[in-house]
Design an enzyme around this catalytic site. Structure first.
Site, short mmCIF file in Angstrom:
data_model
loop_
_atom_site.label_atom_id
_atom_site.label_comp_id
_atom_site.label_asym_id
_atom_site.label_seq_id
_atom_site.Cartn_x
_atom_site.Cartn_y
_atom_site.Cartn_z
N TYR A 57 0.94 -1.20 -0.44
CA TYR A 57 -0.45 -0.40 -0.05
C TYR A 57 1.12 0.77 -0.03
O TYR A 57 0.36 2.43 -0.47
CB TYR A 57 -0.81 0.04 1.02
N LYS A 74 3.10 -15.32 2.62
CA LYS A 74 3.52 -15.98 1.16
C LYS A 74 5.20 -16.78 1.24
O LYS A 74 5.30 -16.18 0.25
CB LYS A 74 2.90 -15.27 0.44
N ASP A 82 -3.32 -18.66 0.63
CA ASP A 82 -4.37 -19.24 0.02
C ASP A 82 -4.91 -20.14 0.95
O ASP A 82 -5.93 -20.67 0.93
CB ASP A 82 -3.33 -19.52 -1.87
N ASP A 140 -6.25 -6.64 4.20
CA ASP A 140 -7.26 -6.54 3.87
C ASP A 140 -8.32 -7.76 3.04
O ASP A 140 -9.73 -7.09 3.37
CB ASP A 140 -7.16 -5.19 2.78
N ASP A 197 -12.16 -8.76 5.10
CA ASP A 197 -13.65 -9.15 3.86
C ASP A 197 -14.48 -10.45 4.18
O ASP A 197 -15.35 -10.49 4.95
CB ASP A 197 -13.33 -8.25 2.85
C1 IPM Z 1 -10.59 -1.23 3.73
C2 IPM Z 1 -10.53 -0.63 2.45
C3 IPM Z 1 -9.00 0.34 3.03
C4 IPM Z 1 -8.10 -0.73 2.07
C5 IPM Z 1 -9.08 0.96 0.58
C6 IPM Z 1 -10.43 1.78 0.44
C7 IPM Z 1 -8.13 2.12 0.95
O1 IPM Z 1 -10.52 -2.08 1.56
O2 IPM Z 1 -10.41 0.11 5.35
O3 IPM Z 1 -10.11 -2.45 4.40
O4 IPM Z 1 -7.62 -1.06 1.81
O5 IPM Z 1 -7.45 -0.94 2.99
MN MN Z 2 -11.33 -3.46 2.90
#
Ligand code: IPM
Ligand code: MN
Ligand code: NAD
Length: 356
Positions: free
Chosen positions: A143, A192, A224, A248, A252
């Protein structure tokens, strides 16, 4: 009476709707537990681009630095997708994380008992329940590494760089080991290392740091495999520590185990106690302005704020309990099931307040 100064970055899309609910809940918690809150709003993301031309105005950084903690909704949306990379709303989010030195991102994925049937996983996989804490490194890695456009064999090309230093890995590892010590004493470091040199350094460093935490059982997993294990047998995980990008993605995935991405809160912490608190989801442009967003991830983020920055553990617990109770009574559309009362974003906020 104790008074807290909270910086509020509502952001874009559903950001303002969900933050409003979280503020209501924080105010109510204050009434109940004897503290007051003053809010100072500041601009971030697309809203900041529209008003000032940039996604992170200097004033926003100052307001957050002077506050006891920061509450954030979400940033981004199609309106700003054509902005150049270094002036996108998301760049503002990365900028505030960097400016506040928020290297440790805690993302707890728990399954609230009433939401068992909202999880896409079968009951036998959920087993006795799921309680995973993803500790995501937040101010390093790909990032923040060097990126750019170049040319290869006469054709346009682009690159992003994953780089981690030993001190960056050490400090996030220590946060993760300390979290594991307060929980079930298990830490899984995800990398990884079969391919990436930065992952090999990550693994070596985590192993070295582990010597200081003999009471924590450490194992390593390739990312993975971890993505697969999270849906095959999530109960095996206590704390997961991983890099910015892997964290990240895995968070999710973990959120969906708990029923909806609208349920997952987060705390971003630095060396001090002035954290930033935000749901892990985005600005959900597809449902923005309809009043149907799930505000619980943001409300639970306020719970994390009370725990980690404001030293109000009882109020934090009360919010978690009120959310659990609310889920037995009503649901926003993302977690709604047949026979349950369907409520709007603000009705859910009111319900949690009434249960506090
Ligand atoms: C998160 C989001 C952010 C990230 C983006 C919007 C920059 O996806 O906070 O999870 O990737 O960190
Ligand atoms: Mn995210
Ligand atoms: P998203 O998380 O915004 O939405 C993904 C899906 O989940 C959508 O269908 C959305 O409606 C749903 N969803 C998300 N939050 C919800 C909630 N609280 N209640 C009900 N449903 C919810 O991800 P995306 O669509 O990939 O990204 C949209 C924008 O948000 C992009 O600009 C992205 O960069 C940005 N984003 C910002 C953050 C942040 O500010 N922390 C995080 C992720 C994405």
């Amino acid at each position: 009476m104790k008074n807290y100064q909270i910086a509020v970055l509502k952001g874009d899309g559903i950001g303002p709707e969900i933050v409003e609910q979280a503020q209501k809940v924080l105010d109510k918690a204050g009434e109940k537990f004897g503290f007051s809150v003053d809010y100072k709003e500041a601009l971030l993301g697309g809203a900041a681009i529209d008003a000032t031309g940039v996604p992170l105005p200097e004033e926003t950084v100052t307001i957050c630095k002077n506050a006891d903690a920061t509450l954030l909704g979400a940033v981004g949306g199609p309106k700003w997708d054509t902005q150049p990379g270094n002036n996108r709303p998301e760049k503002g989010l990365l900028g505030i994380r960097a400016a506040l030195g928020l290297f440790a991102n805690l993302r707890p994925a728990v399954i609230f008992e009433p939401l068992r049937e909202a999880s896409p996983l079968k009951p036998e996989i959920i087993g006795k329940g799921i309680d995973v804490l993803v500790v995501r490194e937040l101010t390093g890695g790909i990032y923040f590494g060097e990126r750019g456009r170049c040319e290869e064999k006469g054709q346009p090309a682009a690159f992003d760089t994953e780089k981690y230093s030993v001190p960056e890995i050490e400090r996030i590892a220590r946060v993760a080991f300390e979290m594991a010590q307060k929980r079930r004493h298990k830490l899984c470091s995800v990398d990884k290392a079969n391919v990436l040199e930065s992952s090999r350094l990550w693994r070596e460093t985590v192993i070295r740091v582990s010597k200081d935490y003999p009471d924590v059982e450490l194992n390593h997993m390739y990312v993975d495999n971890c993505a697969m294990q999270l849906v095959r047998n999530p109960g095996q995980f206590d704390v997961i520590v991983t890099s910015n990008m892997f964290g990240d993605i895995l968070s999710d995935e973990a959120s969906m185990i708990s029923g909806s991405i609208g349920m997952l809160a987060s705390a971003s912490l630095n060396d001090g106690q002035k954290g930033l608190y935000e749901p892990i989801h985005g600005s959900a442009p597809d449902i923005a302005g309809q009043g149907i967003a799930n505000p619980l991830a943001t409300i639970l983020s306020v719970g994390m704020m009370l725990k980690y920055s404001l030293e109000q553990p009882q109020a934090a617990q009360a919010i978690d309990d009120a959310v659990a109770k609310a889920l037995t009574m009503a649901r926003t559309p993302d977690i709604w099931v047949e026979g349950m009362k369907k409520v709007s974003c603000s009705e859910m906020g009111d319900l949690v307040c009434s249960l506090l």
